[in-house]
Design an enzyme around this catalytic site. Structure first.
Site, PDB file in Angstrom:
ATOM      1  N   GLY A  31       0.818  -1.003  -0.136  1.00  0.00           N
ATOM      2  CA  GLY A  31       0.065  -0.055   0.019  1.00  0.00           C
ATOM      3  C   GLY A  31       0.787   1.213  -0.010  1.00  0.00           C
ATOM      4  CB  ALA A  34       1.052   7.782   5.228  1.00  0.00           C
ATOM      5  CB  SER A  35      -1.732   2.862   3.085  1.00  0.00           C
ATOM      6  OG  SER A  35      -0.630   2.093   3.410  1.00  0.00           O
ATOM      7  CB  SER A  38       4.596   0.222   9.794  1.00  0.00           C
ATOM      8  OG  SER A  38       5.530   0.330   8.909  1.00  0.00           O
ATOM      9  CB  SER A 102       4.765  -3.649   6.485  1.00  0.00           C
ATOM     10  OG  SER A 102       5.826  -3.625   7.597  1.00  0.00           O
TER      11      SER A 102
HETATM   12  N1  LIG Z   1      -7.355   2.695  10.420  1.00  0.00           N
HETATM   13  C1  LIG Z   1      -5.801   3.210  10.330  1.00  0.00           C
HETATM   14  N2  LIG Z   1      -5.279   1.926   9.962  1.00  0.00           N
HETATM   15  C2  LIG Z   1      -3.864   2.391  10.331  1.00  0.00           C
HETATM   16  N3  LIG Z   1      -3.379   3.417  10.246  1.00  0.00           N
HETATM   17  C3  LIG Z   1      -4.081   4.355  10.647  1.00  0.00           C
HETATM   18  C4  LIG Z   1      -5.376   4.416  10.749  1.00  0.00           C
HETATM   19  N4  LIG Z   1      -5.831   5.381  11.046  1.00  0.00           N
HETATM   20  C5  LIG Z   1      -4.839   6.356  11.093  1.00  0.00           C
HETATM   21  N5  LIG Z   1      -3.878   5.873  11.156  1.00  0.00           N
HETATM   22  C6  LIG Z   1      -2.400   6.459  11.128  1.00  0.00           C
HETATM   23  O1  LIG Z   1      -1.881   6.657   9.964  1.00  0.00           O
HETATM   24  C7  LIG Z   1      -0.562   6.380   9.975  1.00  0.00           C
HETATM   25  C8  LIG Z   1      -0.043   5.112   9.255  1.00  0.00           C
HETATM   26  O2  LIG Z   1       1.351   5.191   9.046  1.00  0.00           O
HETATM   27  P1  LIG Z   1       2.223   3.955   9.076  1.00  0.00           P
HETATM   28  O3  LIG Z   1       3.801   4.320   9.245  1.00  0.00           O
HETATM   29  O4  LIG Z   1       1.604   2.915   9.530  1.00  0.00           O
HETATM   30  O5  LIG Z   1       2.360   3.609   7.233  1.00  0.00           O
HETATM   31  P2  LIG Z   1       2.962   2.964   6.296  1.00  0.00           P
HETATM   32  O6  LIG Z   1       2.039   2.274   5.256  1.00  0.00           O
HETATM   33  O7  LIG Z   1       3.614   1.900   6.934  1.00  0.00           O
HETATM   34  O8  LIG Z   1       4.025   3.775   5.552  1.00  0.00           O
HETATM   35  P3  LIG Z   1       5.221   3.680   4.980  1.00  0.00           P
HETATM   36  O9  LIG Z   1       5.279   2.956   3.390  1.00  0.00           O
HETATM   37  O10 LIG Z   1       5.954   5.102   4.778  1.00  0.00           O
HETATM   38  O11 LIG Z   1       6.192   2.898   5.973  1.00  0.00           O
HETATM   39  C9  LIG Z   1      -0.199   6.592  11.466  1.00  0.00           C
HETATM   40  O12 LIG Z   1       0.311   7.561  11.717  1.00  0.00           O
HETATM   41  C10 LIG Z   1      -1.532   5.740  11.856  1.00  0.00           C
HETATM   42  O13 LIG Z   1      -1.645   6.121  13.364  1.00  0.00           O
HETATM   43 MG   LIG Z   2       5.648   1.530   7.124  1.00  0.00          MG
END
Ligand SMILES: Nc1ncnc2c1ncn2[C@@H]1O[C@H](COP(=O)(O)OP(=O)(O)OP(=O)(O)O)[C@@H](O)[C@H]1O
Ligand SMILES: [Mg+2]
Length: 201
Positions: A31, A34-35, A38, A102
């Site tokens: 995804g 920030a989706s 993690s 992830s």
């Molecule tokens: N329903 C949800 N599920 C997951 N994360 C959420 C949700 N609602 C809000 N968030 C917020 O969205 C952000 C997601 O960030 P995260 O680091 O998990 O993304 P990521 O997909 O791992 O990004 P990257 O590819 O940059 O590592 C976090 O700040 C989290 O608290």
């Molecule tokens: Mg991540």
């Protein structure tokens, strides 16, 4: 290329599972940045551990600190990044761990290669599409990366200046803008239990 090498066999996966009392698999999260990959993966890892299932998370940034610190974000390096992760995740799964990866893994071809690698050895591969509209990801922006990318400070940023090829056949399509983290964890756990891939204590 190494040529004078021979595979040295060990216990079969079934024999190993009979000792460890669990089956290994790879849960492949994909995804936009920030989706929530993690965030959900970490919560899922903890949930499974609490339920007696050995689980380990391979995370994009973490892996780039070590194993893949020689790689950047060009398409070629992203391909190699994913190839190595797929191999490592497969090793964890072979050791009967629930391995959770992830990574943005934006290219369908790379994710399909990861899947094929598992398929050919009969190791379950479950693709989890953590789906949010780019506007939602950009509004969250926990690492400030979208802001930097919009300012032209990050070349080849997925969703802005590099493509994201959405999965067409993900086993789990998680709308992470509509479900809470806890609901996401529950949905994935239910899938794993229903398919007989994990047994909770
Ligand atoms: N329903 C949800 N599920 C997951 N994360 C959420 C949700 N609602 C809000 N968030 C917020 O969205 C952000 C997601 O960030 P995260 O680091 O998990 O993304 P990521 O997909 O791992 O990004 P990257 O590819 O940059 O590592 C976090 O700040 C989290 O608290
Ligand atoms: Mg991540």
């Amino acid at each position: 290329m190494a040529t004078n090498i021979t595979w040295h066999p060990s216990l079969s996966r079934e024999e190993r599972s009979s000792f460890t009392k669990q089956k290994g698999l790879t849960l492949w999260f994909t995804g936009l940045s920030a989706s929530g990959k993690s965030t959900i993966a970490t919560a899922l890892e903890q949930h499974l551990l609490h339920k007696g299932v050995t689980s380990y998370r391979l995370d994009g940034d973490n892996v780039r600190f070590g194993l893949n610190k020689d790689l950047g974000f060009s398409e070629k390096d992203r391909n190699e990044n994913i190839r190595r992760i797929a191999e490592v995740s497969k090793l964890f799964a072979d050791a009967s761990v629930v391995s959770i990866t992830s990574f943005i893994s934006p290219y369908r071809k790379d994710r399909d290669s990861a899947r094929e690698l598992h398929d050919k050895d009969g190791i379950p591969f479950v693709e989890v599409y953590v789906d949010v509209p780019i506007e939602v990801a950009e509004a969250r922006d926990p690492k400030g990366l979208y802001k930097k990318a919009r300012a032209g400070l990050i070349p080849e940023f997925t969703g802005i200046s590099a493509p994201y090829e959405a999965p067409e056949k993900a086993e789990i399509h998680l709308h992470a803008d509509k479900f809470s983290v806890e609901e996401g964890v529950q949905l994935i756990t239910d899938y794993l239990v229903e398919k007989g891939l994990v047994t909770l204590q």
